[in-house]
Design a protein around this motif. Sequence first.
Motif, PDB file in Angstrom:
ATOM      1  N   GLN A  56       0.834  -1.200   0.000  1.00  0.00           N
ATOM      2  CA  GLN A  56       0.000   0.000   0.000  1.00  0.00           C
ATOM      3  C   GLN A  56       0.871   1.253   0.000  1.00  0.00           C
ATOM      4  OE1 GLN A  56      -3.137   0.017   2.844  1.00  0.00           O
ATOM      5  NE2 GLN A  56      -3.685   2.142   2.457  1.00  0.00           N
ATOM      6  N   ARG A  57       1.925   1.249   0.816  1.00  0.00           N
ATOM      7  CA  ARG A  57       2.821   2.411   0.847  1.00  0.00           C
ATOM      8  C   ARG A  57       3.511   2.590  -0.495  1.00  0.00           C
ATOM      9  NH1 ARG A  57       6.745   2.725   5.669  1.00  0.00           N
ATOM     10  NH2 ARG A  57       6.960   4.805   4.791  1.00  0.00           N
ATOM     11  N   LEU A  58       3.900   1.489  -1.132  1.00  0.00           N
ATOM     12  CA  LEU A  58       4.524   1.573  -2.442  1.00  0.00           C
ATOM     13  C   LEU A  58       3.559   2.161  -3.460  1.00  0.00           C
ATOM     14  CD1 LEU A  58       6.902   1.021  -4.311  1.00  0.00           C
ATOM     15  CD2 LEU A  58       6.023  -1.291  -4.610  1.00  0.00           C
ATOM     16  N   GLY A  59       2.292   1.771  -3.397  1.00  0.00           N
ATOM     17  CA  GLY A  59       1.285   2.340  -4.299  1.00  0.00           C
ATOM     18  C   GLY A  59       1.141   3.841  -4.099  1.00  0.00           C
ATOM     19  N   GLU A  60       1.160   4.285  -2.825  1.00  0.00           N
ATOM     20  CA  GLU A  60       1.066   5.714  -2.553  1.00  0.00           C
ATOM     21  C   GLU A  60       2.285   6.458  -3.085  1.00  0.00           C
ATOM     22  OE1 GLU A  60       0.576   5.857   1.666  1.00  0.00           O
ATOM     23  OE2 GLU A  60      -1.473   5.072   1.599  1.00  0.00           O
ATOM     24  N   VAL A  61       3.453   5.864  -2.928  1.00  0.00           N
ATOM     25  CA  VAL A  61       4.680   6.489  -3.433  1.00  0.00           C
ATOM     26  C   VAL A  61       4.636   6.575  -4.955  1.00  0.00           C
ATOM     27  CG1 VAL A  61       7.175   6.168  -3.671  1.00  0.00           C
ATOM     28  CG2 VAL A  61       6.089   5.871  -1.455  1.00  0.00           C
ATOM     29  N   GLU A  62       4.126   5.536  -5.612  1.00  0.00           N
ATOM     30  CA  GLU A  62       4.014   5.561  -7.071  1.00  0.00           C
ATOM     31  C   GLU A  62       3.071   6.671  -7.524  1.00  0.00           C
ATOM     32  OE1 GLU A  62       2.776   1.569  -7.887  1.00  0.00           O
ATOM     33  OE2 GLU A  62       4.831   0.871  -8.192  1.00  0.00           O
ATOM     34  N   GLU A  63       1.956   6.841  -6.797  1.00  0.00           N
ATOM     35  CA  GLU A  63       1.023   7.919  -7.143  1.00  0.00           C
ATOM     36  C   GLU A  63       1.684   9.283  -6.982  1.00  0.00           C
ATOM     37  OE1 GLU A  63      -2.588   7.597  -4.931  1.00  0.00           O
ATOM     38  OE2 GLU A  63      -2.995   5.568  -5.649  1.00  0.00           O
ATOM     39  N   ARG A  64       2.435   9.464  -5.907  1.00  0.00           N
ATOM     40  CA  ARG A  64       3.133  10.742  -5.693  1.00  0.00           C
ATOM     41  C   ARG A  64       4.176  10.989  -6.767  1.00  0.00           C
ATOM     42  NH1 ARG A  64       4.106  10.960   0.850  1.00  0.00           N
ATOM     43  NH2 ARG A  64       1.907  10.937   1.411  1.00  0.00           N
ATOM     44  N   LEU A  65       4.885   9.932  -7.160  1.00  0.00           N
ATOM     45  CA  LEU A  65       5.885  10.066  -8.215  1.00  0.00           C
ATOM     46  C   LEU A  65       5.225  10.447  -9.534  1.00  0.00           C
ATOM     47  CD1 LEU A  65       8.797   9.798  -9.215  1.00  0.00           C
ATOM     48  CD2 LEU A  65       8.353   7.368  -9.568  1.00  0.00           C
ATOM     49  N   ASP A  66       4.110   9.797  -9.857  1.00  0.00           N
ATOM     50  CA  ASP A  66       3.387  10.136 -11.082  1.00  0.00           C
ATOM     51  C   ASP A  66       2.941  11.598 -11.061  1.00  0.00           C
ATOM     52  OD1 ASP A  66       3.692   7.581 -12.044  1.00  0.00           O
ATOM     53  OD2 ASP A  66       1.690   6.916 -11.445  1.00  0.00           O
ATOM     54  N   PHE A  67       2.435  12.040  -9.915  1.00  0.00           N
ATOM     55  CA  PHE A  67       1.994  13.425  -9.788  1.00  0.00           C
ATOM     56  C   PHE A  67       3.166  14.379  -9.990  1.00  0.00           C
ATOM     57  CE2 PHE A  67       1.386  17.229  -7.145  1.00  0.00           C
ATOM     58  CZ  PHE A  67       0.252  17.740  -7.742  1.00  0.00           C
ATOM     59  N   ALA A  68       4.305  14.090  -9.356  1.00  0.00           N
ATOM     60  CA  ALA A  68       5.482  14.953  -9.494  1.00  0.00           C
ATOM     61  C   ALA A  68       5.973  14.980 -10.939  1.00  0.00           C
ATOM     62  CB  ALA A  68       6.589  14.470  -8.565  1.00  0.00           C
ATOM     63  N   GLU A  69       5.950  13.829 -11.607  1.00  0.00           N
ATOM     64  CA  GLU A  69       6.378  13.782 -13.008  1.00  0.00           C
ATOM     65  C   GLU A  69       5.459  14.627 -13.883  1.00  0.00           C
ATOM     66  OE1 GLU A  69       6.403   9.602 -13.800  1.00  0.00           O
ATOM     67  OE2 GLU A  69       8.538   9.417 -13.299  1.00  0.00           O
ATOM     68  N   ARG A  70       4.140  14.534 -13.647  1.00  0.00           N
ATOM     69  CA  ARG A  70       3.193  15.345 -14.433  1.00  0.00           C
ATOM     70  C   ARG A  70       3.406  16.829 -14.148  1.00  0.00           C
ATOM     71  NH1 ARG A  70      -0.352  11.292 -12.788  1.00  0.00           N
ATOM     72  NH2 ARG A  70      -1.279  12.655 -11.222  1.00  0.00           N
ATOM     73  N   LEU A  71       3.652  17.162 -12.900  1.00  0.00           N
ATOM     74  CA  LEU A  71       3.875  18.552 -12.527  1.00  0.00           C
ATOM     75  C   LEU A  71       5.127  19.100 -13.204  1.00  0.00           C
ATOM     76  CD1 LEU A  71       2.632  20.722 -10.664  1.00  0.00           C
ATOM     77  CD2 LEU A  71       4.235  19.969  -8.902  1.00  0.00           C
ATOM     78  N   LEU A  72       6.189  18.327 -13.179  1.00  0.00           N
ATOM     79  CA  LEU A  72       7.431  18.772 -13.825  1.00  0.00           C
ATOM     80  C   LEU A  72       7.273  18.853 -15.340  1.00  0.00           C
ATOM     81  CD1 LEU A  72      10.064  16.795 -11.746  1.00  0.00           C
ATOM     82  CD2 LEU A  72       9.701  19.264 -11.754  1.00  0.00           C
ATOM     83  N   ALA A  73       6.563  17.907 -15.920  1.00  0.00           N
ATOM     84  CA  ALA A  73       6.345  17.938 -17.372  1.00  0.00           C
ATOM     85  C   ALA A  73       5.519  19.166 -17.747  1.00  0.00           C
ATOM     86  CB  ALA A  73       5.649  16.668 -17.829  1.00  0.00           C
ATOM     87  N   GLY A  74       4.536  19.504 -16.913  1.00  0.00           N
ATOM     88  CA  GLY A  74       3.723  20.692 -17.184  1.00  0.00           C
ATOM     89  C   GLY A  74       4.555  21.960 -17.123  1.00  0.00           C
ATOM     90  N   ARG A  75       5.442  22.049 -16.161  1.00  0.00           N
ATOM     91  CA  ARG A  75       6.321  23.226 -16.064  1.00  0.00           C
ATOM     92  C   ARG A  75       7.236  23.313 -17.277  1.00  0.00           C
ATOM     93  NH1 ARG A  75       8.340  23.279  -9.787  1.00  0.00           N
ATOM     94  NH2 ARG A  75       6.318  23.731  -8.865  1.00  0.00           N
ATOM     95  N   ARG A  76       7.773  22.166 -17.684  1.00  0.00           N
ATOM     96  CA  ARG A  76       8.682  22.159 -18.828  1.00  0.00           C
ATOM     97  C   ARG A  76       7.933  22.600 -20.089  1.00  0.00           C
ATOM     98  NH1 ARG A  76      11.124  17.280 -18.134  1.00  0.00           N
ATOM     99  NH2 ARG A  76       9.341  16.262 -19.091  1.00  0.00           N
ATOM    100  N   ASP A  77       6.707  22.117 -20.254  1.00  0.00           N
ATOM    101  CA  ASP A  77       5.901  22.515 -21.410  1.00  0.00           C
ATOM    102  C   ASP A  77       5.565  23.998 -21.338  1.00  0.00           C
ATOM    103  OD1 ASP A  77       5.996  19.935 -22.326  1.00  0.00           O
ATOM    104  OD2 ASP A  77       3.994  19.403 -21.572  1.00  0.00           O
ATOM    105  N   ALA A  78       5.258  24.497 -20.144  1.00  0.00           N
ATOM    106  CA  ALA A  78       4.928  25.913 -19.990  1.00  0.00           C
ATOM    107  C   ALA A  78       6.131  26.779 -20.323  1.00  0.00           C
ATOM    108  CB  ALA A  78       4.452  26.189 -18.566  1.00  0.00           C
ATOM    109  N   ASP A  79       7.327  26.339 -19.938  1.00  0.00           N
ATOM    110  CA  ASP A  79       8.538  27.103 -20.261  1.00  0.00           C
ATOM    111  C   ASP A  79       8.761  27.172 -21.764  1.00  0.00           C
ATOM    112  OD1 ASP A  79       9.004  27.524 -17.590  1.00  0.00           O
ATOM    113  OD2 ASP A  79      10.509  25.919 -17.398  1.00  0.00           O
ATOM    114  N   ARG A  80       8.420  26.109 -22.450  1.00  0.00           N
ATOM    115  CA  ARG A  80       8.609  26.111 -23.908  1.00  0.00           C
ATOM    116  C   ARG A  80       7.575  26.985 -24.605  1.00  0.00           C
ATOM    117  NH1 ARG A  80       8.629  20.076 -25.478  1.00  0.00           N
ATOM    118  NH2 ARG A  80       8.858  19.501 -23.320  1.00  0.00           N
TER     119      ARG A  80
END
Length: 86
Positions: A56-80
């Motif tokens: 369960q903790r691993l699933g929560e960590v995976e969700e947080r990682l996915d969220f962080a990746e989407r957030l970073l990808a959105g920032r990178r796209d916004a910068d472009r």
Amino acid sequence: MIIPEWALGVSVIIFASMLAKLVLAKLRATTPVPPALQASDAELGELRQALDATQQRLGEVEERLDFAERLLAGRRDADRLEPPKP
């Protein structure tokens, strides 16, 4: 048609790895588990609960990682997409 030497070498490697897997599986099946490594039902229940909690903790960590990746990808796209700064 002559079979290339490298093909014979590859087939020998594949055969050797399959033979090793077969031997290891046979050894594992015939090797008894030492009494020191056997667990009681209560210990198995505790281990299952710990495993469930860890999964369960691993699933929560995976969700947080996915969220962080989407957030970073959105920032990178916004910068472009921003206009160049003078």
